[in-house]
Design a protein around this motif. Sequence first.
Motif, PDB file in Angstrom:
ATOM      1  N   VAL A   6      -4.342  -4.735   7.086  1.00  0.00           N
ATOM      2  CA  VAL A   6      -4.321  -5.495   5.975  1.00  0.00           C
ATOM      3  C   VAL A   6      -5.280  -4.566   4.871  1.00  0.00           C
ATOM      4  O   VAL A   6      -4.575  -4.806   3.742  1.00  0.00           O
ATOM      5  N   GLU A   7      -6.113  -3.926   5.353  1.00  0.00           N
ATOM      6  CA  GLU A   7      -6.837  -3.092   4.474  1.00  0.00           C
ATOM      7  C   GLU A   7      -6.032  -2.108   3.729  1.00  0.00           C
ATOM      8  O   GLU A   7      -6.306  -1.809   2.509  1.00  0.00           O
ATOM      9  N   SER A   8      -5.219  -1.309   4.835  1.00  0.00           N
ATOM     10  CA  SER A   8      -4.423  -0.241   4.244  1.00  0.00           C
ATOM     11  C   SER A   8      -3.221  -0.685   3.378  1.00  0.00           C
ATOM     12  O   SER A   8      -2.351   0.107   2.778  1.00  0.00           O
ATOM     13  N   THR A   9      -2.749  -2.019   3.397  1.00  0.00           N
ATOM     14  CA  THR A   9      -1.610  -2.334   2.641  1.00  0.00           C
ATOM     15  C   THR A   9      -1.748  -3.190   1.605  1.00  0.00           C
ATOM     16  O   THR A   9      -1.159  -3.540   0.586  1.00  0.00           O
ATOM     17  N   ALA A  10      -3.015  -3.746   1.410  1.00  0.00           N
ATOM     18  CA  ALA A  10      -3.665  -4.646   0.362  1.00  0.00           C
ATOM     19  C   ALA A  10      -3.327  -4.097  -1.225  1.00  0.00           C
ATOM     20  O   ALA A  10      -3.698  -3.031  -1.262  1.00  0.00           O
ATOM     21  N   GLY A  11      -2.463  -4.758  -2.063  1.00  0.00           N
ATOM     22  CA  GLY A  11      -2.237  -4.388  -3.394  1.00  0.00           C
ATOM     23  C   GLY A  11      -1.391  -3.132  -3.555  1.00  0.00           C
ATOM     24  O   GLY A  11      -1.410  -2.548  -4.598  1.00  0.00           O
ATOM     25  N   LYS A  12      -0.805  -2.649  -2.391  1.00  0.00           N
ATOM     26  CA  LYS A  12       0.002  -1.472  -2.330  1.00  0.00           C
ATOM     27  C   LYS A  12       1.346  -1.827  -3.020  1.00  0.00           C
ATOM     28  O   LYS A  12       1.799  -2.927  -2.876  1.00  0.00           O
ATOM     29  N   LYS A  13       1.927  -0.568  -3.567  1.00  0.00           N
ATOM     30  CA  LYS A  13       3.201  -0.575  -4.381  1.00  0.00           C
ATOM     31  C   LYS A  13       4.342  -0.513  -3.529  1.00  0.00           C
ATOM     32  O   LYS A  13       4.220  -0.063  -2.202  1.00  0.00           O
ATOM     33  N   ALA A  14       5.767  -0.776  -3.929  1.00  0.00           N
ATOM     34  CA  ALA A  14       6.913  -0.519  -3.346  1.00  0.00           C
ATOM     35  C   ALA A  14       6.910   0.912  -2.265  1.00  0.00           C
ATOM     36  O   ALA A  14       7.462   0.752  -1.169  1.00  0.00           O
ATOM     37  N   THR A  15       6.501   2.098  -3.072  1.00  0.00           N
ATOM     38  CA  THR A  15       6.736   3.111  -2.347  1.00  0.00           C
ATOM     39  C   THR A  15       5.861   3.295  -0.758  1.00  0.00           C
ATOM     40  O   THR A  15       6.136   3.661   0.022  1.00  0.00           O
ATOM     41  N   HIS A  16       4.623   2.620  -1.037  1.00  0.00           N
ATOM     42  CA  HIS A  16       3.883   2.509   0.182  1.00  0.00           C
ATOM     43  C   HIS A  16       4.474   1.704   1.137  1.00  0.00           C
ATOM     44  O   HIS A  16       4.506   2.301   2.475  1.00  0.00           O
ATOM     45  N   PHE A  17       5.218   0.765   1.074  1.00  0.00           N
ATOM     46  CA  PHE A  17       5.767  -0.033   2.096  1.00  0.00           C
ATOM     47  C   PHE A  17       7.127   0.590   2.224  1.00  0.00           C
ATOM     48  O   PHE A  17       7.466   0.517   3.605  1.00  0.00           O
ATOM     49  N   GLY A  18       7.579   1.212   1.584  1.00  0.00           N
ATOM     50  CA  GLY A  18       8.849   2.137   1.870  1.00  0.00           C
ATOM     51  C   GLY A  18       8.727   3.077   2.865  1.00  0.00           C
ATOM     52  O   GLY A  18       9.493   3.479   3.805  1.00  0.00           O
ATOM     53  N   LYS A  19       7.495   3.483   3.203  1.00  0.00           N
ATOM     54  CA  LYS A  19       7.216   4.488   4.368  1.00  0.00           C
ATOM     55  C   LYS A  19       7.199   3.914   5.614  1.00  0.00           C
ATOM     56  O   LYS A  19       7.176   4.534   6.501  1.00  0.00           O
ATOM     57  N   MET A  20       7.255   2.592   5.603  1.00  0.00           N
ATOM     58  CA  MET A  20       7.166   1.806   6.806  1.00  0.00           C
ATOM     59  C   MET A  20       8.568   1.373   7.441  1.00  0.00           C
ATOM     60  O   MET A  20       8.664   0.876   8.324  1.00  0.00           O
ATOM     61  N   ALA A  21       9.474   2.025   6.570  1.00  0.00           N
ATOM     62  CA  ALA A  21      10.804   1.557   6.846  1.00  0.00           C
ATOM     63  C   ALA A  21      11.687   1.967   8.126  1.00  0.00           C
ATOM     64  O   ALA A  21      12.072   1.594   8.910  1.00  0.00           O
ATOM     65  N   ASN A  22      11.429   3.406   8.089  1.00  0.00           N
ATOM     66  CA  ASN A  22      12.005   4.013   9.351  1.00  0.00           C
ATOM     67  C   ASN A  22      11.614   3.490  10.351  1.00  0.00           C
ATOM     68  O   ASN A  22      12.642   3.584  11.551  1.00  0.00           O
ATOM     69  N   LEU A  23      10.501   3.201  10.792  1.00  0.00           N
ATOM     70  CA  LEU A  23      10.165   2.644  12.046  1.00  0.00           C
ATOM     71  C   LEU A  23      10.889   1.440  12.493  1.00  0.00           C
ATOM     72  O   LEU A  23      11.011   1.409  13.885  1.00  0.00           O
ATOM     73  N   VAL A  24      11.105   0.637  11.569  1.00  0.00           N
ATOM     74  CA  VAL A  24      11.979  -0.491  11.932  1.00  0.00           C
ATOM     75  C   VAL A  24      13.322  -0.066  12.538  1.00  0.00           C
ATOM     76  O   VAL A  24      13.847  -0.621  13.815  1.00  0.00           O
ATOM     77  N   PHE A  25      13.967   1.150  12.041  1.00  0.00           N
ATOM     78  CA  PHE A  25      15.200   1.619  12.649  1.00  0.00           C
ATOM     79  C   PHE A  25      14.918   2.145  13.903  1.00  0.00           C
ATOM     80  O   PHE A  25      15.632   2.107  14.717  1.00  0.00           O
TER      81      PHE A  25
END
Lengths: 295, 295
Positions: A197-216
């Motif tokens: 929660v703390e490391s994602t709060a208010g973060k932008k698209a690029t931050h969440f984009g870094k978590m995409a590969n783990l889904v695959f």
Amino acid sequence: MSTNNSPQYILGIDGGGSKTKTVIVSEGNIVLGTGISGPGNPLHGFEQSINSITESALLALKNAGLEHLKLSDLVAGVGLAGVNLPSLHKKMSEWENPFKKMFLASDLLVACLAAHDGKDGAVMISGTGSCGFSYVKGEEFMMGGHGFPQGDKASGAWFGLQACETVLLALDGVAPPTAMTSILLDVLGVSDEMGIVESTAGKKATHFGKMANLVFDCAEQGDATALKIIEEGIEYIMAMTTRLEQKNPERVAMLGGLTRRIVPFMTAEFRAKLTYPIHQPEIGSVIFARQQLAK
Amino acid sequence: MSTNNSPQYILGIDGGGSKTKTVIVSEGNIVLGTGISGPGNPLHGFEQSINSITESALLALKNAGLEHLKLSDLVAGVGLAGVNLPSLHKKMSEWENPFKKMFLASDLLVACLAAHDGKDGAVMISGTGSCGFSYVKGEEFMMGGHGFPQGDKASGAWFGLQACETVLLALDGVAPPTAMTSILLDVLGVSDEMGIVESTAGKKATHFGKMANLVFDCAEQGDATALKIIEEGIEYIMAMTTRLEQKNPERVAMLGGLTRRIVPFMTAEFRAKLTYPIHQPEIGSVIFARQQLAK
């Protein structure tokens, strides 16, 4: 202007959010040199954008061993994000640019022209963001690309957000356990729910984009939650493609950084509808400039 | 400290994101006066928080016609968002506060104590954000509340985000038409897809929270897309409730601004599991202070 006047060399420029790339090509679009500079998206700064364009063009000349040429001798095709907004198109068109002539197009149009070697076609793009675009009989049509978090479905940011959401639900015991949990904690460098929660709060698209590969990564290992996310993303891509096909493009290409991760999860039937892009976007800028010169 | 020492008057203070409310009560928790001042959430500013607490307490004394009393004569129970974070709890505890004694608790604990008149229980909260909380045999348990956009499912911000997402998909022709479209355009004061994107880009949870009511308005008229969103929200509330029940609370209350909109869409069976809160949160602060004094 007749094609007899078409110059020997053309500059093809693609200005994106992280870098600006210029190629200088001879007739037949043979790349003679390449230059790369900083961000070129005028939405994130007009001065930076025009500086990056000029700098990457000069670097391309140098790389080609053509330093004796002047930018003022050369025609440039320039593809830029944001210039589909009329205000930004006007501002960029009024720039006293260093080129003999500058032809300005949206990043989507040059990507589409590049993907289909100048022919009518459509593109589905999935990188940090996502959108669909077609260019048929001179008509541009755009869909999706609504931004984060309310749109850009099946983009890197969207996949990352889904990962985050479902891991938090799993940690709360209201969704099934998923292999994504331990990897997400690793990727973020945190140890628990509160850390996520703390490391994602208010973060932008690029931050969440870094978590995409783990889904695959997890889906490839058979994780049901990750597979369900990918299924939803592909459903959206299929719905977009169906809409784009109504415009009668000759081909539909899939582009963007996530393409190689998503495509293997598609059905063979749907995958057969999609093609790889023929050229990189900066060649699309060259094609656009040649089309405009030929008019 | 024995209950013989318990003072005649107690201050109950609830400091939230938009306002701070203080009540002064007599024995039996009869409210004698109320004071309201500015935001009291120390996460958004420590100085503002302590000023709001002091100001609302003085206003409550004035409202009760008890100006002759001094804050330094009175015991205060204070419920504050954010003080479940150890660093913030420490900072607030070290405040040289104006009260005879100050007992500090999280906003969730005082809301739960208020909802169940000091007895063991659980609460489901759906306002701008959402979360679940239980307090049983002295043990606090919190779930959800992961923030926007990655968590806070079934909150006002979440319902608004879903409205935005599905309307944009509908406008692109990749989701069925919905009655929410025209109302969302009205609420945002824009005329098309691009207007929605521009007016929501980068906005915070409170902005999306303003779009929650239209989901319920449309669902009440039978709109299938709106009904599906509400169904998903209620599924989450039911899953949370099931987890909270494992803690064996005597009752589960549903609180927060969206409660009156959500509850009518629940099945009668599930609705029967939920109770209304007995008191407002500031009375929970009074109850907490009395419990601590009695220890």
